[in-house]
Design an enzyme around this catalytic site. Structure first.
Site, PDB file in Angstrom:
ATOM      1  N   TYR A  44     -12.904   8.849   4.950  1.00 56.98           N
ATOM      2  CA  TYR A  44     -14.289   9.177   5.286  1.00 56.98           C
ATOM      3  C   TYR A  44     -14.605   9.046   6.781  1.00 56.98           C
ATOM      4  O   TYR A  44     -15.758   9.187   7.181  1.00 56.98           O
ATOM      5  CB  TYR A  44     -15.242   8.268   4.485  1.00 56.98           C
ATOM      6  N   ASP A  45     -13.591   8.782   7.608  1.00 56.47           N
ATOM      7  CA  ASP A  45     -13.819   8.577   9.044  1.00 56.47           C
ATOM      8  C   ASP A  45     -14.613   9.695   9.725  1.00 56.47           C
ATOM      9  O   ASP A  45     -15.448   9.411  10.589  1.00 56.47           O
ATOM     10  CB  ASP A  45     -12.485   8.372   9.784  1.00 56.47           C
TER      11      ASP A  45
ATOM     12  N   ASN B  88      -0.750   3.919   1.154  1.00 61.25           N
ATOM     13  CA  ASN B  88      -1.558   4.680   2.115  1.00 61.25           C
ATOM     14  C   ASN B  88      -1.001   4.440   3.528  1.00 61.25           C
ATOM     15  O   ASN B  88      -1.222   3.381   4.122  1.00 61.25           O
ATOM     16  CB  ASN B  88      -3.015   4.208   1.998  1.00 61.25           C
TER      17      ASN B  88
ATOM     18  N   ARG C 266     -11.275  -3.193   8.523  1.00 66.53           N
ATOM     19  CA  ARG C 266      -9.872  -3.626   8.413  1.00 66.53           C
ATOM     20  C   ARG C 266      -9.528  -4.622   9.526  1.00 66.53           C
ATOM     21  O   ARG C 266      -8.872  -5.640   9.287  1.00 66.53           O
ATOM     22  CB  ARG C 266      -8.975  -2.371   8.484  1.00 66.53           C
TER      23      ARG C 266
ATOM     24  N   LYS D 104      -3.316   3.179   6.371  1.00 58.75           N
ATOM     25  CA  LYS D 104      -3.597   1.734   6.401  1.00 58.75           C
ATOM     26  C   LYS D 104      -2.444   1.015   7.097  1.00 58.75           C
ATOM     27  O   LYS D 104      -2.668   0.153   7.950  1.00 58.75           O
ATOM     28  CB  LYS D 104      -3.717   1.175   4.974  1.00 58.75           C
TER      29      LYS D 104
ATOM     30  N   THR E  84       0.827  -1.206   0.000  1.00 54.55           N
ATOM     31  CA  THR E  84       0.000   0.000   0.000  1.00 54.55           C
ATOM     32  C   THR E  84       0.857   1.251   0.000  1.00 54.55           C
ATOM     33  O   THR E  84       1.971   1.253   0.538  1.00 54.55           O
ATOM     34  CB  THR E  84      -0.938   0.038   1.234  1.00 54.55           C
TER      35      THR E  84
ATOM     36  N   ASP F  45      -7.687  -3.747   0.009  1.00 54.38           N
ATOM     37  CA  ASP F  45      -8.513  -2.883  -0.828  1.00 54.38           C
ATOM     38  C   ASP F  45      -9.801  -2.641  -0.066  1.00 54.38           C
ATOM     39  O   ASP F  45     -10.438  -3.574   0.428  1.00 54.38           O
ATOM     40  CB  ASP F  45      -8.792  -3.488  -2.206  1.00 54.38           C
TER      41      ASP F  45
HETATM   42  P1  ITT Z   1      -3.553   1.651  -1.683  1.00 53.13           P
HETATM   43  O1  ITT Z   1      -4.356   1.227  -2.889  1.00 53.13           O
HETATM   44  O2  ITT Z   1      -2.160   2.070  -2.034  1.00 53.13           O
HETATM   45  O3  ITT Z   1      -3.595   0.623  -0.589  1.00 53.13           O
HETATM   46  P2  ITT Z   1      -5.641   3.656  -1.372  1.00 53.13           P
HETATM   47  O4  ITT Z   1      -5.935   4.676  -0.344  1.00 53.13           O
HETATM   48  O5  ITT Z   1      -5.684   4.085  -2.813  1.00 53.13           O
HETATM   49  O6  ITT Z   1      -4.222   2.987  -1.034  1.00 53.13           O
HETATM   50  P3  ITT Z   1      -7.905   1.906  -1.867  1.00 53.13           P
HETATM   51  O7  ITT Z   1      -7.751   1.901  -3.336  1.00 53.13           O
HETATM   52  O8  ITT Z   1      -8.217   0.614  -1.163  1.00 53.13           O
HETATM   53  O9  ITT Z   1      -6.591   2.441  -1.150  1.00 53.13           O
HETATM   54  O10 ITT Z   1      -9.007   2.988  -1.490  1.00 53.13           O
HETATM   55  C1  ITT Z   1      -9.459   3.039  -0.186  1.00 53.13           C
HETATM   56  C2  ITT Z   1     -10.200   4.343   0.050  1.00 53.13           C
HETATM   57  O11 ITT Z   1     -11.402   4.060   0.788  1.00 53.13           O
HETATM   58  C3  ITT Z   1      -9.381   5.250   0.940  1.00 53.13           C
HETATM   59  O12 ITT Z   1      -8.548   6.107   0.181  1.00 53.13           O
HETATM   60  C4  ITT Z   1     -10.457   5.991   1.707  1.00 53.13           C
HETATM   61  O13 ITT Z   1     -10.983   7.018   0.920  1.00 53.13           O
HETATM   62  C5  ITT Z   1     -11.538   4.905   1.873  1.00 53.13           C
HETATM   63  N1  ITT Z   1     -11.305   4.140   3.115  1.00 53.13           N
HETATM   64  C6  ITT Z   1     -10.881   2.847   3.215  1.00 53.13           C
HETATM   65  N2  ITT Z   1     -10.740   2.491   4.503  1.00 53.13           N
HETATM   66  C7  ITT Z   1     -11.080   3.562   5.229  1.00 53.13           C
HETATM   67  C8  ITT Z   1     -11.110   3.834   6.599  1.00 53.13           C
HETATM   68  O14 ITT Z   1     -10.732   2.922   7.496  1.00 53.13           O
HETATM   69  N3  ITT Z   1     -11.500   5.043   6.999  1.00 53.13           N
HETATM   70  C9  ITT Z   1     -11.861   5.983   6.113  1.00 53.13           C
HETATM   71  N4  ITT Z   1     -11.832   5.836   4.795  1.00 53.13           N
HETATM   72  C10 ITT Z   1     -11.448   4.618   4.333  1.00 53.13           C
END
Ligand code: ITT
Length: 195
Positions: A152-153, A10, A179, A13, A8, A69
Protein backbone atom coordinates in the site's frame (compact mmCIF):
# COMPACT_ATOMS: atom_id res chain seq x y z
CA UNK A 1 28.72 -12.25 11.59
CA UNK A 2 25.34 -13.01 13.18
CA UNK A 3 22.83 -15.19 11.34
CA UNK A 4 19.18 -14.24 11.47
CA UNK A 5 16.38 -16.10 9.73
CA UNK A 6 13.32 -14.05 8.80
CA UNK A 7 10.14 -16.15 8.81
CA UNK A 8 8.66 -14.41 5.79
CA UNK A 9 7.94 -15.16 2.18
CA UNK A 10 7.73 -11.43 1.43
CA UNK A 11 11.07 -10.40 -0.07
CA UNK A 12 10.29 -6.69 0.42
CA UNK A 13 10.09 -7.18 4.18
CA UNK A 14 13.40 -9.08 4.13
CA UNK A 15 15.05 -6.36 2.09
CA UNK A 16 13.88 -3.59 4.44
CA UNK A 17 14.84 -5.54 7.58
CA UNK A 18 18.27 -6.47 6.16
CA UNK A 19 18.87 -2.82 5.25
CA UNK A 20 18.08 -1.69 8.79
CA UNK A 21 19.98 -4.46 10.61
CA UNK A 22 23.44 -3.48 9.46
CA UNK A 23 26.34 -5.32 7.88
CA UNK A 24 27.13 -7.57 10.84
CA UNK A 25 23.96 -9.60 10.29
CA UNK A 26 23.55 -12.23 7.59
CA UNK A 27 19.88 -12.55 6.77
CA UNK A 28 17.96 -15.31 5.02
CA UNK A 29 14.25 -16.01 4.62
CA UNK A 30 11.74 -18.63 3.51
CA UNK A 31 12.76 -18.25 -0.14
CA UNK A 32 15.81 -20.38 0.74
CA UNK A 33 13.60 -23.11 2.32
CA UNK A 34 10.83 -23.83 -0.22
CA UNK A 35 10.28 -27.30 1.28
CA UNK A 36 8.82 -25.86 4.50
CA UNK A 37 5.00 -25.84 4.66
CA UNK A 38 3.36 -22.42 4.75
CA UNK A 39 2.38 -21.27 8.25
CA UNK A 40 -1.34 -20.54 8.30
CA UNK A 41 -2.16 -17.09 9.67
CA UNK A 42 -5.20 -18.05 11.72
CA UNK A 43 -4.80 -15.29 14.33
CA UNK A 44 -7.03 -12.23 14.60
CA UNK A 45 -4.27 -9.86 15.77
CA UNK A 46 -0.84 -8.92 14.43
CA UNK A 47 0.68 -10.32 17.60
CA UNK A 48 -1.01 -13.71 17.26
CA UNK A 49 0.06 -14.09 13.63
CA UNK A 50 3.62 -12.91 14.30
CA UNK A 51 3.87 -15.48 17.14
CA UNK A 52 2.47 -18.26 14.94
CA UNK A 53 5.03 -17.58 12.20
CA UNK A 54 8.09 -17.22 14.44
CA UNK A 55 7.30 -20.15 16.75
CA UNK A 56 6.36 -22.58 13.97
CA UNK A 57 9.46 -21.86 11.88
CA UNK A 58 11.73 -21.95 14.96
CA UNK A 59 10.68 -25.57 15.50
CA UNK A 60 12.06 -26.40 12.06
CA UNK A 61 15.12 -24.16 11.76
CA UNK A 62 17.84 -23.71 14.38
CA UNK A 63 18.90 -20.31 15.67
CA UNK A 64 17.08 -17.01 16.04
CA UNK A 65 13.90 -16.65 13.98
CA UNK A 66 12.32 -13.22 13.44
CA UNK A 67 8.79 -12.75 12.14
CA UNK A 68 6.93 -9.63 10.99
CA UNK A 69 3.16 -9.38 10.87
CA UNK A 70 1.98 -6.06 9.58
CA UNK A 71 -0.83 -4.24 7.87
CA UNK A 72 -2.74 -1.07 7.22
CA UNK A 73 -5.58 0.17 9.44
CA UNK A 74 -7.88 2.74 7.86
CA UNK A 75 -10.17 4.64 10.26
CA UNK A 76 -12.96 5.34 7.74
CA UNK A 77 -13.11 1.58 7.05
CA UNK A 78 -13.38 0.61 10.71
CA UNK A 79 -9.74 -0.49 10.85
CA UNK A 80 -9.80 -2.56 7.64
CA UNK A 81 -7.89 -4.13 6.00
CA UNK A 82 -5.86 -4.66 9.24
CA UNK A 83 -4.59 -8.20 9.74
CA UNK A 84 -6.15 -9.11 6.39
CA UNK A 85 -4.07 -6.54 4.46
CA UNK A 86 -2.25 -9.14 2.33
CA UNK A 87 -5.57 -10.75 1.28
CA UNK A 88 -7.83 -7.65 1.20
CA UNK A 89 -9.09 -8.28 -2.36
CA UNK A 90 -9.33 -12.03 -1.74
CA UNK A 91 -7.06 -15.04 -1.45
CA UNK A 92 -4.63 -15.27 -4.36
CA UNK A 93 -5.06 -11.62 -5.34
CA UNK A 94 -2.04 -9.31 -5.35
CA UNK A 95 -1.00 -5.74 -4.66
CA UNK A 96 -2.71 -4.25 -7.74
CA UNK A 97 -6.10 -5.68 -6.72
CA UNK A 98 -5.64 -4.77 -3.03
CA UNK A 99 -4.75 -1.17 -3.87
CA UNK A 100 -7.61 -0.91 -6.38
CA UNK A 101 -10.03 -2.11 -3.70
CA UNK A 102 -8.67 0.38 -1.17
CA UNK A 103 -9.08 3.27 -3.65
CA UNK A 104 -12.64 2.10 -4.39
CA UNK A 105 -13.59 1.80 -0.71
CA UNK A 106 -12.10 5.23 0.07
CA UNK A 107 -13.90 7.06 -2.74
CA UNK A 108 -15.74 10.05 -1.29
CA UNK A 109 -14.54 9.41 2.27
CA UNK A 110 -13.59 12.58 4.10
CA UNK A 111 -11.65 10.98 6.92
CA UNK A 112 -8.41 9.76 5.26
CA UNK A 113 -6.47 8.88 8.43
CA UNK A 114 -4.73 5.52 8.62
CA UNK A 115 -1.74 3.79 10.15
CA UNK A 116 0.65 0.97 9.35
CA UNK A 117 1.10 -1.49 12.22
CA UNK A 118 3.88 -4.01 12.65
CA UNK A 119 4.52 -6.65 15.30
CA UNK A 120 7.84 -8.48 15.32
CA UNK A 121 8.50 -11.65 17.29
CA UNK A 122 11.82 -13.33 17.95
CA UNK A 123 11.70 -17.06 18.68
CA UNK A 124 14.11 -19.90 19.21
CA UNK A 125 13.33 -23.64 19.46
CA UNK A 126 9.58 -23.08 19.72
CA UNK A 127 9.79 -20.37 22.42
CA UNK A 128 9.07 -16.67 22.10
CA UNK A 129 12.07 -14.62 23.26
CA UNK A 130 10.82 -11.10 22.50
CA UNK A 131 7.96 -9.16 20.91
CA UNK A 132 7.87 -5.51 19.85
CA UNK A 133 5.30 -3.38 18.01
CA UNK A 134 5.69 -0.31 15.81
CA UNK A 135 3.23 2.06 14.19
CA UNK A 136 3.31 5.00 11.78
CA UNK A 137 0.36 7.39 11.38
CA UNK A 138 -0.58 8.90 8.05
CA UNK A 139 -3.30 9.31 5.44
CA UNK A 140 -4.64 7.59 2.34
CA UNK A 141 -4.63 9.43 -0.99
CA UNK A 142 -7.05 8.80 -3.84
CA UNK A 143 -4.56 7.87 -6.61
CA UNK A 144 -1.34 5.84 -6.39
CA UNK A 145 1.94 7.77 -6.48
CA UNK A 146 5.52 6.50 -6.59
CA UNK A 147 7.23 3.28 -7.57
CA UNK A 148 9.39 2.31 -4.57
CA UNK A 149 8.46 0.17 -1.58
CA UNK A 150 5.64 -2.37 -1.84
CA UNK A 151 2.01 -3.07 -0.99
CA UNK A 152 0.00 0.00 0.00
CA UNK A 153 3.04 2.33 -0.07
CA UNK A 154 1.85 4.28 -3.18
CA UNK A 155 -1.36 5.23 -1.32
CA UNK A 156 0.09 6.13 2.11
CA UNK A 157 1.52 9.51 3.12
CA UNK A 158 3.15 9.47 6.57
CA UNK A 159 2.23 12.40 8.84
CA UNK A 160 4.63 15.33 8.41
CA UNK A 161 5.36 14.58 4.73
CA UNK A 162 3.76 15.42 1.37
CA UNK A 163 5.01 12.33 -0.43
CA UNK A 164 3.92 8.68 -0.26
CA UNK A 165 6.22 5.96 1.08
CA UNK A 166 6.58 4.82 -2.56
CA UNK A 167 7.85 8.32 -3.49
CA UNK A 168 10.01 8.79 -0.38
CA UNK A 169 11.95 5.55 -0.92
CA UNK A 170 13.62 3.16 1.51
CA UNK A 171 16.11 5.61 3.05
CA UNK A 172 13.29 7.74 4.46
CA UNK A 173 10.81 4.90 4.96
CA UNK A 174 13.33 2.93 7.03
CA UNK A 175 13.73 5.86 9.42
CA UNK A 176 10.07 6.18 10.35
CA UNK A 177 8.12 3.12 9.28
CA UNK A 178 6.12 0.79 11.50
CA UNK A 179 8.73 -1.85 10.65
CA UNK A 180 11.64 0.41 11.65
CA UNK A 181 9.92 1.24 14.95
CA UNK A 182 9.35 -2.43 15.83
CA UNK A 183 12.84 -3.42 14.71
CA UNK A 184 14.77 -0.78 16.70
CA UNK A 185 14.10 -2.31 20.16
CA UNK A 186 14.42 -5.79 18.63
CA UNK A 187 17.94 -4.97 17.41
CA UNK A 188 18.92 -3.82 20.92
CA UNK A 189 17.49 -7.04 22.36
CA UNK A 190 19.30 -9.17 19.78
CA UNK A 191 22.63 -7.42 20.28
CA UNK A 192 22.35 -7.94 24.03
CA UNK A 193 21.59 -11.65 23.51
CA UNK A 194 24.49 -12.08 21.12
CA UNK A 195 27.06 -10.23 23.20
P1 ITT B 1 4.65 -13.04 5.37
O1 ITT B 1 3.41 -13.39 6.15
O2 ITT B 1 5.23 -14.22 4.66
O3 ITT B 1 5.66 -12.31 6.21
P2 ITT B 1 2.88 -11.21 3.95
O4 ITT B 1 3.09 -10.18 2.91
O5 ITT B 1 1.75 -12.18 3.76
O6 ITT B 1 4.26 -12.00 4.18
P3 ITT B 1 1.51 -10.15 6.28
O7 ITT B 1 0.62 -11.31 6.45
O8 ITT B 1 2.14 -9.53 7.50
O9 ITT B 1 2.73 -10.50 5.33
O10 ITT B 1 0.71 -9.03 5.48
C1 ITT B 1 1.28 -7.77 5.37
C2 ITT B 1 0.57 -6.99 4.29
O11 ITT B 1 0.34 -5.65 4.76
C3 ITT B 1 1.47 -6.84 3.08
O12 ITT B 1 1.28 -7.89 2.15
C4 ITT B 1 1.06 -5.48 2.55
O13 ITT B 1 -0.12 -5.60 1.81
C5 ITT B 1 0.75 -4.71 3.84
N1 ITT B 1 1.97 -4.04 4.34
C6 ITT B 1 2.69 -4.36 5.45
N2 ITT B 1 3.76 -3.56 5.58
C7 ITT B 1 3.72 -2.72 4.54
C8 ITT B 1 4.55 -1.69 4.10
O14 ITT B 1 5.68 -1.38 4.75
N3 ITT B 1 4.22 -1.03 2.99
C9 ITT B 1 3.11 -1.34 2.31
N4 ITT B 1 2.27 -2.32 2.62
C10 ITT B 1 2.56 -3.02 3.75
Amino acid sequence: MNALFIATGNSHKTQEIAGMLGADFVVSDLSSRPELPEVEETGTTFSENARLKAVEISKQIQGFILSDDSGLEVDALGGEPGVYSARYAGQGKGTAENNAKLMREMKGKENRSARFQCVMVLAEAGEVLAEYAGCVEGSIISEQRGSEGFGYDPLFIPDGYDLTFAELGDDVKNQLSHRARALAPMISFLREKLS
